[in-house]
Design a protein around this motif. Structure first.
Motif, PDB file in Angstrom:
ATOM      1  N   GLN A  81      13.229  13.233  47.661  1.00  0.00           N
ATOM      2  CA  GLN A  81      12.758  12.426  46.579  1.00  0.00           C
ATOM      3  C   GLN A  81      12.595  13.185  45.230  1.00  0.00           C
ATOM      4  N   PRO A  82      12.556  12.657  44.141  1.00  0.00           N
ATOM      5  CA  PRO A  82      12.108  13.669  42.754  1.00  0.00           C
ATOM      6  C   PRO A  82      10.820  14.109  42.969  1.00  0.00           C
ATOM      7  N   TYR A  83      10.631  14.997  42.457  1.00  0.00           N
ATOM      8  CA  TYR A  83       8.965  15.709  42.689  1.00  0.00           C
ATOM      9  C   TYR A  83       8.064  14.784  41.788  1.00  0.00           C
ATOM     10  N   LEU A  84       6.963  14.986  42.234  1.00  0.00           N
ATOM     11  CA  LEU A  84       5.831  14.041  41.800  1.00  0.00           C
ATOM     12  C   LEU A  84       5.856  14.025  40.452  1.00  0.00           C
ATOM     13  N   GLY A  85       5.690  15.340  39.685  1.00  0.00           N
ATOM     14  CA  GLY A  85       5.329  15.202  38.341  1.00  0.00           C
ATOM     15  C   GLY A  85       6.511  14.609  37.557  1.00  0.00           C
ATOM     16  N   SER A  86       7.599  14.266  37.829  1.00  0.00           N
ATOM     17  CA  SER A  86       8.558  13.503  37.183  1.00  0.00           C
ATOM     18  C   SER A  86       8.378  11.947  37.132  1.00  0.00           C
ATOM     19  N   TYR A  87       7.452  11.721  37.844  1.00  0.00           N
ATOM     20  CA  TYR A  87       7.339  10.189  37.900  1.00  0.00           C
ATOM     21  C   TYR A  87       6.346   9.929  36.454  1.00  0.00           C
ATOM     22  N   GLN A  88       6.466   8.768  35.853  1.00  0.00           N
ATOM     23  CA  GLN A  88       5.535   8.431  34.713  1.00  0.00           C
ATOM     24  C   GLN A  88       4.457   7.915  35.404  1.00  0.00           C
ATOM     25  N   GLU A  89       4.589   7.084  36.391  1.00  0.00           N
ATOM     26  CA  GLU A  89       3.187   6.785  36.912  1.00  0.00           C
ATOM     27  C   GLU A  89       2.254   7.873  37.249  1.00  0.00           C
ATOM     28  N   LEU A  90       2.579   9.040  37.277  1.00  0.00           N
ATOM     29  CA  LEU A  90       1.604   9.898  37.428  1.00  0.00           C
ATOM     30  C   LEU A  90       0.578  10.141  36.372  1.00  0.00           C
ATOM     31  N   GLY A  91       1.122   9.650  34.833  1.00  0.00           N
ATOM     32  CA  GLY A  91       0.381   9.860  33.939  1.00  0.00           C
ATOM     33  C   GLY A  91      -0.986   9.018  33.921  1.00  0.00           C
ATOM     34  N   GLN A  92      -1.165   7.979  34.683  1.00  0.00           N
ATOM     35  CA  GLN A  92      -2.405   7.348  34.798  1.00  0.00           C
ATOM     36  C   GLN A  92      -3.298   8.207  35.619  1.00  0.00           C
ATOM     37  N   LEU A  93      -3.269   8.795  36.583  1.00  0.00           N
ATOM     38  CA  LEU A  93      -3.923   9.638  37.041  1.00  0.00           C
ATOM     39  C   LEU A  93      -4.460  10.724  35.974  1.00  0.00           C
ATOM     40  N   LEU A  94      -3.306  11.387  35.428  1.00  0.00           N
ATOM     41  CA  LEU A  94      -3.863  12.389  34.533  1.00  0.00           C
ATOM     42  C   LEU A  94      -4.623  11.887  33.312  1.00  0.00           C
ATOM     43  N   ALA A  95      -4.479  10.758  32.953  1.00  0.00           N
ATOM     44  CA  ALA A  95      -5.220  10.128  31.880  1.00  0.00           C
ATOM     45  C   ALA A  95      -6.885   9.889  32.432  1.00  0.00           C
ATOM     46  N   LYS A  96      -6.820   9.580  33.640  1.00  0.00           N
ATOM     47  CA  LYS A  96      -8.099   9.813  34.237  1.00  0.00           C
ATOM     48  C   LYS A  96      -8.959  10.926  34.315  1.00  0.00           C
ATOM     49  N   GLN A  97      -8.192  12.091  34.769  1.00  0.00           N
ATOM     50  CA  GLN A  97      -8.509  13.504  34.849  1.00  0.00           C
ATOM     51  C   GLN A  97      -9.182  13.740  33.166  1.00  0.00           C
ATOM     52  N   LEU A  98      -8.217  13.429  32.287  1.00  0.00           N
ATOM     53  CA  LEU A  98      -8.588  13.929  30.901  1.00  0.00           C
ATOM     54  C   LEU A  98      -9.873  13.251  30.361  1.00  0.00           C
ATOM     55  N   THR A  99     -10.021  11.990  30.652  1.00  0.00           N
ATOM     56  CA  THR A  99     -10.996  11.126  30.199  1.00  0.00           C
ATOM     57  C   THR A  99     -12.139  11.085  30.689  1.00  0.00           C
ATOM     58  N   THR A 100     -12.406  12.087  31.682  1.00  0.00           N
ATOM     59  CA  THR A 100     -13.731  12.570  32.196  1.00  0.00           C
ATOM     60  C   THR A 100     -14.728  13.038  31.230  1.00  0.00           C
ATOM     61  N   THR A 101     -14.152  13.574  30.374  1.00  0.00           N
ATOM     62  CA  THR A 101     -15.152  14.306  29.131  1.00  0.00           C
ATOM     63  C   THR A 101     -14.507  13.835  27.810  1.00  0.00           C
ATOM     64  N   SER A 102     -15.514  13.824  26.853  1.00  0.00           N
ATOM     65  CA  SER A 102     -15.038  13.611  25.677  1.00  0.00           C
ATOM     66  C   SER A 102     -14.765  14.731  24.738  1.00  0.00           C
ATOM     67  N   SER A 115      -8.959  26.690  13.749  1.00  0.00           N
ATOM     68  CA  SER A 115      -8.531  25.482  12.981  1.00  0.00           C
ATOM     69  C   SER A 115      -9.686  24.393  12.807  1.00  0.00           C
ATOM     70  N   GLY A 116     -10.937  24.995  13.317  1.00  0.00           N
ATOM     71  CA  GLY A 116     -12.042  24.172  13.384  1.00  0.00           C
ATOM     72  C   GLY A 116     -12.755  23.283  14.226  1.00  0.00           C
ATOM     73  N   TYR A 117     -11.964  23.164  15.640  1.00  0.00           N
ATOM     74  CA  TYR A 117     -12.306  22.338  16.567  1.00  0.00           C
ATOM     75  C   TYR A 117     -13.587  23.218  17.053  1.00  0.00           C
ATOM     76  N   ARG A 118     -14.364  22.293  17.648  1.00  0.00           N
ATOM     77  CA  ARG A 118     -15.629  22.723  18.051  1.00  0.00           C
ATOM     78  C   ARG A 118     -16.086  21.943  19.362  1.00  0.00           C
ATOM     79  N   ARG A 119     -15.222  20.752  19.886  1.00  0.00           N
ATOM     80  CA  ARG A 119     -15.306  20.101  21.225  1.00  0.00           C
ATOM     81  C   ARG A 119     -13.962  20.264  21.855  1.00  0.00           C
ATOM     82  N   ILE A 120     -13.661  20.961  22.974  1.00  0.00           N
ATOM     83  CA  ILE A 120     -12.388  21.213  23.455  1.00  0.00           C
ATOM     84  C   ILE A 120     -12.564  20.820  24.956  1.00  0.00           C
ATOM     85  N   ALA A 121     -11.667  20.058  25.576  1.00  0.00           N
ATOM     86  CA  ALA A 121     -11.597  20.089  26.868  1.00  0.00           C
ATOM     87  C   ALA A 121     -10.319  20.713  27.646  1.00  0.00           C
ATOM     88  N   ILE A 122     -10.397  21.252  28.609  1.00  0.00           N
ATOM     89  CA  ILE A 122      -9.438  22.078  29.379  1.00  0.00           C
ATOM     90  C   ILE A 122      -8.982  21.203  30.682  1.00  0.00           C
TER      91      ILE A 122
END
Length: 251
Positions: free
Chosen positions: A116-137, A192-199
């Protein structure tokens, strides 16, 4: 024809990724059982296993053959192998296909092996990634990936970022193995002036590298005390990931 699924990971000296792989395999087995209950007229024999490209007593092609031997000799089998890699590189493009070709020669015509294509090549993975990112503002998000010295490795990352455009998140990238580094990226953002950064570590499971990223973030926080640096968790094992993998394997 019976079906079998093999989840393929890189392999690690750290025990946590292997434990996570086993949990994910169990979740997928449970998902398969539920699917068969939903379609009671379908008689299907399925099994889910795990394999690793490196740091194992046996090379990958022998792990695949050992997995297949669980089935009745001479029994036809359709085996789907899903590389749980988030980015393409030498492993995805060259090492894994070469090992699978060796396994095919050893297994013969009765076993249909489908990579199968590798997991990261699927666009659907973006939904899980979005959930990961939006855990913090945050004002700015850094997606921290491993990186590769293979030319053009940034292209898949650009596709990952493009899948997040609809979320109105301001996302940039940094890499563990190649430039731009986390330290340089954070420094540029602060200037550049950013003061709230999520990693957000773009890794599937916790391990040695994610631990090192956490230490790097702590050092950067000391360097920039007036800046809020929030580190999210890796994607991790979850029912959502198991459901996503199940859907991908049915394509």
């Amino acid at each position: 024809m019976p079906s079998a699924y093999l989840l393929l990971s890189h392999g690690s000296h750290d025990a946590r990724p292997e434990i996570a792989m086993q949990k994910l395999s169990n979740l997928l087995e449970h998902r398969l059982e539920n699917s068969q209950l939903e379609t009671p007229n379908t008689i299907s024999e399925t099994i889910v296993g795990t394999a690793y490209l490196e740091l194992q007593p046996q090379p990958l092609h022998l792990q695949i053959c050992k997995f297949v031997k669980q089935f009745t000799p001479q029994q036809p089998l359709h085996l789907k192998i899903l590389p749980l890699f988030l980015l393409s590189g030498m492993h995805v493009m060259e090492d894994i296909p070469a090992e699978i070709n060796l396994a095919k020669k050893m297994l013969g015509e009765n076993v249909q092996v489908e990579l199968q294509p590798y997991l990261g090549s699927y666009q659907e993975l973006g939904q899980l990634l979005a959930k990961q990112l939006t855990t913090t503002s945050a004002e700015k998000y850094i997606l921290m990936a491993h990186g590769s010295r293979r030319p053009g490795f940034q292209v898949p990352m650009e596709k990952v970022i493009s899948n997040l455009v609809g979320l109105n998140l301001d996302v940039t990238t940094a890499y563990w193995a190649v430039p731009p580094s986390l330290e340089d990226t954070v420094g540029e953002l602060v200037t550049s002036g950013y003061r709230r950064i999520a990693i957000a570590p773009y890794f599937l499971f916790p391990g040695g590298i994610t631990d090192a990223i956490a230490i790097a973030v702590e050092k950067l926080q000391l360097q920039f005390p007036g800046v809020s640096l929030n580190l999210t968790e890796p994607l991790g094992t979850s029912t959502e990931l198991a459901d996503l993998i199940w859907d991908l394997l049915q394509k």
